[in-house]
Design an enzyme around this catalytic site. Structure first.
Site, PDB file in Angstrom:
ATOM      1  CG  ASP A 274      -1.761   1.190   1.375  1.00  0.00           C
ATOM      2  OD1 ASP A 274      -2.566   1.410   0.471  1.00  0.00           O
ATOM      3  OD2 ASP A 274      -1.626   1.933   2.373  1.00  0.00           O
TER       4      ASP A 274
ATOM      5  CD  GLU B  41      -2.436   2.366  -3.359  1.00  0.00           C
ATOM      6  OE1 GLU B  41      -3.400   3.087  -3.608  1.00  0.00           O
ATOM      7  OE2 GLU B  41      -1.725   2.532  -2.345  1.00  0.00           O
TER       8      GLU B  41
ATOM      9  CG  ASP C  82      -8.400   4.216  -2.716  1.00  0.00           C
ATOM     10  OD1 ASP C  82      -8.964   4.489  -1.643  1.00  0.00           O
ATOM     11  OD2 ASP C  82      -7.238   3.770  -2.774  1.00  0.00           O
TER      12      ASP C  82
HETATM   13  C1  GLC Z   1      -3.927   3.660  -0.229  1.00  0.00           C
HETATM   14  C2  GLC Z   1      -5.319   3.094  -0.090  1.00  0.00           C
HETATM   15  C3  GLC Z   1      -6.249   4.155   0.408  1.00  0.00           C
HETATM   16  C4  GLC Z   1      -5.734   4.695   1.738  1.00  0.00           C
HETATM   17  C5  GLC Z   1      -4.261   5.122   1.631  1.00  0.00           C
HETATM   18  C6  GLC Z   1      -3.672   5.378   2.980  1.00  0.00           C
HETATM   19  O1  GLC Z   1      -3.860   4.629  -1.195  1.00  0.00           O
HETATM   20  O2  GLC Z   1      -5.758   2.556  -1.322  1.00  0.00           O
HETATM   21  O3  GLC Z   1      -7.551   3.672   0.548  1.00  0.00           O
HETATM   22  O4  GLC Z   1      -6.503   5.776   2.136  1.00  0.00           O
HETATM   23  O5  GLC Z   1      -3.478   4.137   1.007  1.00  0.00           O
HETATM   24  O6  GLC Z   1      -3.243   4.200   3.592  1.00  0.00           O
END
Ligand code: GLC
Length: 611
Positions: A257, A299, A367
């Site tokens: 993440d 991600e 998201d």
């Molecule tokens: C990533 C997740 C999102 C979250 C962020 C903070 O972007 O997809 O939902 O708010 O991380 O952890």
């Protein structure tokens, strides 16, 4: 071969590079030794079925590059109450054809300060209410037996302020303050804020938070999500151990993440710094040494030039898979404008990348949709201005235009920059919700066609398609979050609602839109799994279709050719590509004597296989 030799053999392959990268970053050999001990410990803890899986997948390292893989992402509580509930619903998931299941964050996280589970207070405890670690392991076992790979988020950029390290840091305990970014005055934080863009400009402005006792701590996301300091080897060592702990519970895919954010340096934007790539590379080696069946999914929600480097190089790979985020955003741009030029250009960029770069394709996820489009190109070719265009897209998808069938909500609307993002489910953005309001079956038919065409488009791309749970039966926006004080500020909850089982009950009914979507999707997925042209290593290119509303994507493998046409307009279209010979339309089995001029239904598509 004895157990330890397997580990040693794998370690030996990576030892020099691992040591070099680690020691260059941390200049701390003692920490490196501890790191190695930890890796060995985690390897020792790995249970037999997982080791067998490691062996199998090591022998077939391309196991995840097959066209049969179909993903779904879901929230455990919204879908089935808890982990045991999900186990009880594996039959439904199998019926959906799913063999890759991404469970949204489910580790301990304080209520009301959880960012949907992305503020973890304990990486080894399941959120009470969702079950226990044993339940997660049991679900992992059941999935393995059912041929389903399990994906879980690893929230590595920050911890919750309730995490043990954070509590001890706040109390001033030695060795813990250094795990975060603490300051006694605003001098340095202010310097950082000059160059660091805001992640949540309206819901959580700024990059730092002042605690009640005056201390200031770095919080790029929500104030309760404290950024970890990866310049401290103890953080990297312990977080790697947490990652391996999850892998050892039976998680196959670790979603890294917010990985671009994990290294901070004053005077920079604190995104995608070279050290991030060093850390990603080390994590890849860690998996290859301890748990080679485990994949890393990065991600990286960034512009294309920043995304591809997270694959690393053939010699020094980083992530196994990344999200195809720009294609997703460009797809929605195409829905709103009806003009495929930018999408075609985007496909040309994706198709020019090495074939072993594996993307996860999706239409919607948990998201918002951020409008990360190629604005210089849009300006030059369509005269579009970035701020005005974002406003147009947001107006379209919030249904402000009289001819827009979409129902969505803005997210983090930043009036200073005119930079709002967008939330809503696929079905609601495609017009199924609005069609229900008007009770107009013609509009409903168009909306369902649009929804199915977008899924066909997603399935036409190379890589792993991932369905957002509920989309298979046309899940609509859920507005109940407006009444929940913990959620009402965050419009992403509009598409994180309860799974609507009443919709799923109609999946067999071919007259209902749910049935049309579900069965249509199943047909598409089955066709995809059975056709070699969909292989990740097929040749793929976009072509001129002769109609600005119609995208033509061609795929070729072993002498077989597939031409895919997608009509992004509400009218009939005539389009095609210059080819000789006859083709078969795969969905309904019609033969076409030529494909230079194919009639497409409004919002329709055609998959045409050369005879
Ligand atoms: C990533 C997740 C999102 C979250 C962020 C903070 O972007 O997809 O939902 O708010 O991380 O952890």
């Amino acid at each position: 071969m004895s157990k330890s030799t397997v580990f040693d053999r794998r370690l030996e392959r990576h030892y020099d590079e691992l040591k070099w990268l680690y020691c260059e970053l941390y200049r701390d050999e003692a920490a490196f030794e501890k790191f190695l001990d930890m890796l060995r410990r985690c390897w020792n803890d790995r249970k037999r079925p997982l080791r067998e899986q490691d062996k199998k997948r090591e022998a077939n390292p391309a196991w995840y590059r097959c066209r049969e893989l179909l993903g779904m992402m879901l929230y455990v509580d919204a879908f089935a109450g808890d982990l045991n509930g999900v186990k009880g619903k594996l039959d439904y998931l199998r019926e959906c054809g799913v063999n890759y299941l991404h469970l949204m964050p489910l580790l301990a996280s304080p209520k009301g300060r959880s960012d949907g589970g992305y503020a973890v207070s304990d990486f080894r405890t399941v959120q009470p209410g969702l079950g226990t670690m044993e339940d997660l392991e049991a679900l992992g076992d059941a999935c393995r037996k059912a041929g389903i790979s399990l994906c879980l988020d690893f929230v590595m950029n920050h911890t919750s302020e309730d995490h043990d390290w954070a509590r001890r840091a706040r109390a001033g305990e030695g060795g813990f303050r250094e795990r975060y970014f603490f300051y006694d005055s605003w001098d340095i934080p202010r310097e950082f804020e000059k160059t660091v863009p805001q992640v949540f400009p309206t819901t959580a402005p700024g990059s730092f938070t002042q605690l009640e006792d005056g201390q200031i701590v770095m919080t790029n996301f929500y104030p309760y999500q404290w950024d970890l300091n990866y310049a401290n080897p103890a953080v990297f060592n312990d977080m790697t151990e947490n990652l391996l702990y999850l892998a050892n519970r039976g998680i196959d895919v670790i979603r890294l993440d917010a990985i671009p954010y994990i290294w901070k340096e004053l005077g920079t934007d604190c995104r995608n710094l070279p050290q991030v790539h060093t850390l990603a590379r080390m994590l890849r080696m860690v998996c290859e040494v301890v748990c080679p069946s485990v994949l890393l999914l990065g991600e990286v929600v960034m512009e294309p030039a920043k995304v591809a480097p997270y694959f690393g190089t053939p010699d020094k790979p980083e992530c196994h898979m990344l999200y195809n985020v720009t294609t997703m955003a460009t797809t929605w741009h195409t829905v709103a404008t009806g003009d495929v030029a930018l999408l075609r250009r985007q496909m040309e960029a994706v198709c020019a990348l090495p074939k072993d770069f594996l993307f996860l394709n999706y239409l919607r996820c948990h998201d918002d949709i951020g409008w990360g489009l190629d604005y210089p190109w849009l300006r030059e070719h369509a005269g579009a201005d970035e701020v005005a265009h974002k406003r147009y897209l947001n107006d379209y998808f919030t249904g402000k235009w009289p001819d827009s069938p979409s129902r969505g909500e803005l997210y983090n609307d930043d009036p200073r920059l005119g930079d709002a993002r967008l939330c809503g489910t696929t079905a609601s953005l495609c017009g199924i919700e609005a069609a229900g309001e008007g009770n107009n079956s013609l509009t409903l038919e168009g909306a369902v066609a649009r929804d199915l065409t977008l899924h066909a488009w997603m399935l036409s791309q190379s890589g792993i398609p991932v369905i957002y749970s509920g989309d298979e039966v046309g899940r609509l926006n859920d507005y109940t979050y407006h009444d929940d004080p913990d959620k009402r500020e965050d419009s992403r909850y509009i598409h994180r609602g309860r799974f609507q089982w009443d919709l799923a009950e109609r999946r067999e009914d071919s007259d209902a839109y749910q049935g049309k979507l579900f069965q249509g999707l199943r047909r598409l997925e089955t066709l995809r799994a059975g056709e070699a042209c969909f292989d990740a290593d097929a040749d793929v290119w976009a072509e001129d279709s002769g109609d600005s509303h119609v995208l033509a994507l061609c795929r070729r493998k072993d002498g077989r050719e597939l031409v895919c046409l997608f009509n992004f307009s509400d009218s009939f279209a005539h389009a095609g590509v210059e080819r000789e010979g006859s083709y078969t339309e795969l969905m309904y089995g019609n033969r076409l004597e030529q494909i230079r001029d194919v009639e497409l239904w409004p919002n329709g598509f055609a998959w045409l296989l050369k005879d």
